[in-house]
Design an enzyme around this catalytic site. Structure first.
Site, short mmCIF file in Angstrom:
data_model
loop_
_atom_site.label_atom_id
_atom_site.label_comp_id
_atom_site.label_asym_id
_atom_site.label_seq_id
_atom_site.Cartn_x
_atom_site.Cartn_y
_atom_site.Cartn_z
N HIS A 13 42.78 27.92 41.29
CA HIS A 13 41.74 28.95 41.27
C HIS A 13 41.62 29.63 42.64
O HIS A 13 40.53 29.99 43.07
CB HIS A 13 40.39 28.33 40.87
N GLY B 8 46.94 37.21 43.19
CA GLY B 8 45.61 37.72 42.94
C GLY B 8 45.07 38.54 44.08
O GLY B 8 45.00 39.77 44.02
#
Length: 451
Positions: free
Chosen positions: A272, A329
Site C-alpha cells: 500500500h 502510483g
C-alpha cells in the site's frame, strides 16, 4: 591495535548520519534554481520520474503534496520501498544481441494487450494534484496504451472517469469491499457498466493506516474502518460478478499460495505504498521470497507488483523474478500535476529506461529474461536471495547492518568476535579502515531506517 569497539562506534556514527534521500541529487535543484516559488519546471526538462516528485513538491500546497507523499508511522516502509532496489544488483551479461529489445516491451495483462509491462497503480484523490482530477491519468494511459487502475476513492466517480476513456481502452477498477452485499453489488454494477475489465480488491487495509505525517496536515486515510476481509469473503465475492477479481496487497509466500488455492486469476504484491503498517516489506522482497520458496506460483497465476519503482532497472529486476507487470502510483500522481501531457511524458521516460536498462543487462527479450541475470542481494552471496549466515535479522526478511558486517567480514583477512554488533556475535576486523568499509557498505546499501 585499535579497539573493535571504536570501529563499531564509528560504524554507528556513520549510520546515524545517513540522510534519507527522497530523490537522488542529479542536479535538479541547481538546474532549476531560478524558478519562482510554486512554478513548475518546463515539462520537456523533466528527464526522470524522480523529477516529477521534486516538481510536485514545489508546486502543490503542503497538504496536497503530503497526501500523496505520506507513509505509515515513521515511514520506514516508505523509505524501504525506494531503497530496496539499491540492495539488489543485476548480473549483466554481455555479447548478446539486444537490438530488438524495444519490440519486446508489449505484454498482456489478464489477456488484454498493452504497450509495456507497467501500469498506473490505483491512487486516490487525483484532484489534489490537478483540478481536472483523474482526467489526465485516463487520457495519458490511453495515449500510450498502458493499463490504468482507477481508485474507488478517486476525486471522480467511476462513471465520471469512464467518460474520459478512449474507445476500446481497458481499465481495471480498484475496490474496497466488505461483507455488505448491497454496497458491493452497487460497486460491481458501476464498474461493469463503465466498462472495467477486472476488479482489483485491496486486501491490505483491514484497519486504518497509522499515518503520522498525514494526520499532521489533516489528510489521513479515506478508508479508516475495521473491515472483515477473509478467504471466505473472497470466495463469496467471486459469485457476485463475472469480472476477474485481482487480490491487491499480498505480502507473503503463504498468502500467494492460498490465492492459487482459491482460484485467484492474479495477485498484486504491494504494501500500500508503505501507508498502512510500518515495517512491512517491499514488493521486491516478497517477490524474492516467492521465487525462492514457491517459484511455481509465477506460472499458476499472474503476479503484479508495485512500491518504490522509479527507474527502468527497478522494473527489470521485478520482471526477472517472474512479475508480469509493475505498477507505479506516486510518480504518476506527481506527473498528473502537468495533466495528460505529464502522464504521457512519464510513460515514455519509463518505456525508454526499461528498454535501455534491459539491454545493458544483456536482456534480449523482456519476456525471456535469463533468471541468472536475476537479482543479487548485495548483502548475500547468491542469485535470487539465498541468505548467507548468520540468519535473518530480528524482523523476518529484513536485512540490516548485521548482515553487512557478516557479508564483508567473511571475505576479510582476520578479526575478532564482537558481540555488540547490533546484538549478534560477528567477526569484525580490528583495523579502523575495515570498519569504515563496513560503514560505507551500510551507508550505500542500507535497510535500517534513517533516524
Amino acid at each position: 591495535m585499535r579497539s573493535p569497539f571504536l570501529s563499531l562506534y564509528l560504524l554507528g556514527g556513520a549510520l546515524a548520519a545517513r540522510p534519507f534521500v527522497n530523490e537522488p541529487d542529479t542536479g535538479f535543484d541547481a538546474y532549476f534554481a531560478d524558478l519562482t516559488a510554486g512554478e513548475l519546471p518546463p515539462l520537456e526538462k523533466i528527464i526522470g520520474l524522480p523529477d516529477f516528485d521534486a516538481a510536485a513538491r514545489r508546486h502543490l500546497s503542503v497538504q496536497n503534496y503530503t497526501y500523496y507523499r505520506n507513509g505509515a508511522a515513521g515511514e520506514w516502509s516508505y523509505r524501504n520501498n525506494l531503497e530496496a532496489f539499491n540492495r539488489y544488483a543485476l548480473r549483466p551479461r554481455t555479447m548478446i544481441d539486444i537490438t530488438n529489445i524495444e519490440s519486446t516491451l508489449p505484454t498482456t495483462i489478464l489477456g488484454h494487450d498493452f504497450s509495456a509491462p507497467f501500469f498506473i497503480s490505483p491512487c486516490a484523490r487525483g484532484g489534489y494534484g490537478n483540478i481536472d482530477g483523474e482526467k489526465g491519468l485516463v487520457e495519458g494511459a490511453a495515449a500510450e496504451n498502458i493499463l490504468y487502475m482507477p481508485a474507488l476513492l478517486a476525486s471522480m466517480t467511476i462513471e465520471e472517469i469512464a467518460t474520459f476513456k478512449k474507445e476500446g481502452q481497458v481499465t481495471f477498477q480498484q475496490v474496497y469491499l466488505d461483507s455488505n452485499d448491497t454496497a458491493t453489488r452497487e460497486i460491481f454494477d458501476s464498474a461493469e457498466k463503465s466498462g472495467s475489465k477486472a476488479l482489483v480488491f485491496t486486501i491490505d487495509s483491514a484497519a486504518d493506516g497509522n499515518r503520522h505525517r498525514a494526520a499532521r496536515y489533516g489528510v489521513g486515510s479515506a478508508d479508516s474502518a475495521y473491515t472483515l476481509i477473509t478467504w471466505d469473503l473472497y470466495d463469496h465475492l467471486r459469485t457476485l460478478t463475472d469480472l476477474p477479481i485481482v487480490l491487491k496487497g499480498i505480502q507473503t509466500v503463504e498468502d500467494a499460495q492460498l490465492a492459487v488455492q482459491h482460484g485467484a486469476p492474479a495477485i498484486y504484491l504491494s504494501n500500500h505504498g508503505g501507508r498502512q503498517i510500518d515495517g512491512a516489506r517491499s514488493a521486491l522482497d516478497v517477490a524474492l521470497e516467492i521465487r525462492r520458496e514457491a517459484p511455481e506460483v509465477f506460472g499458476q497465476l499472474e503476479v503484479y507488483a508495485d512500491g518504490g519503482v522509479r527507474y527502468g532497472a527497478d522494473v527489470v529486476k521485478l520482471l526477472a523474478l517472474g512479475v508480469r507487470a509493475v505498477g507505479l502510483g506516486r510518480p504518476f500522481m506527481y506527473a498528473n500535476v502537468y495533466g495528460a501531457p505529464g502522464v504521457e511524458h512519464a510513460i515514455r521516460i519509463l518505456k525508454r529506461e526499461i528498454a535501455i536498462d534491459a539491454a545493458n543487462a544483456g536482456v534480449a527479450d523482456l519476456k525471456k529474461i535469463d533468471p541468472r541475470v536475476g537479482v543479487v542481494d548485495l548483502m548475500k552471496d547468491s542469485v535470487s536471495g539465498t541468505p548467507s549466515p548468520p540468519t535473518r535479522g530480528a524482523a523476518q526478511g529484513q536485512y540490516g547492518v548485521r548482515e553487512c558486517c557478516w557479508s564483508l567480514w567473511r571475505r576479510g583477512p582476520s578479526g575478532k568476535t564482537l558481540p555488540a554488533c547490533l546484538g549478534t556475535s560477528l567477526a569484525v576486523d580490528e583495523d579502523l579502515g575495515h570498519a569504515l568499509i563496513v560503514a560505507d557498505l551500510a551507508l550505500h546499501h542500507p535497510l535500517d531506517p534513517a533516524p
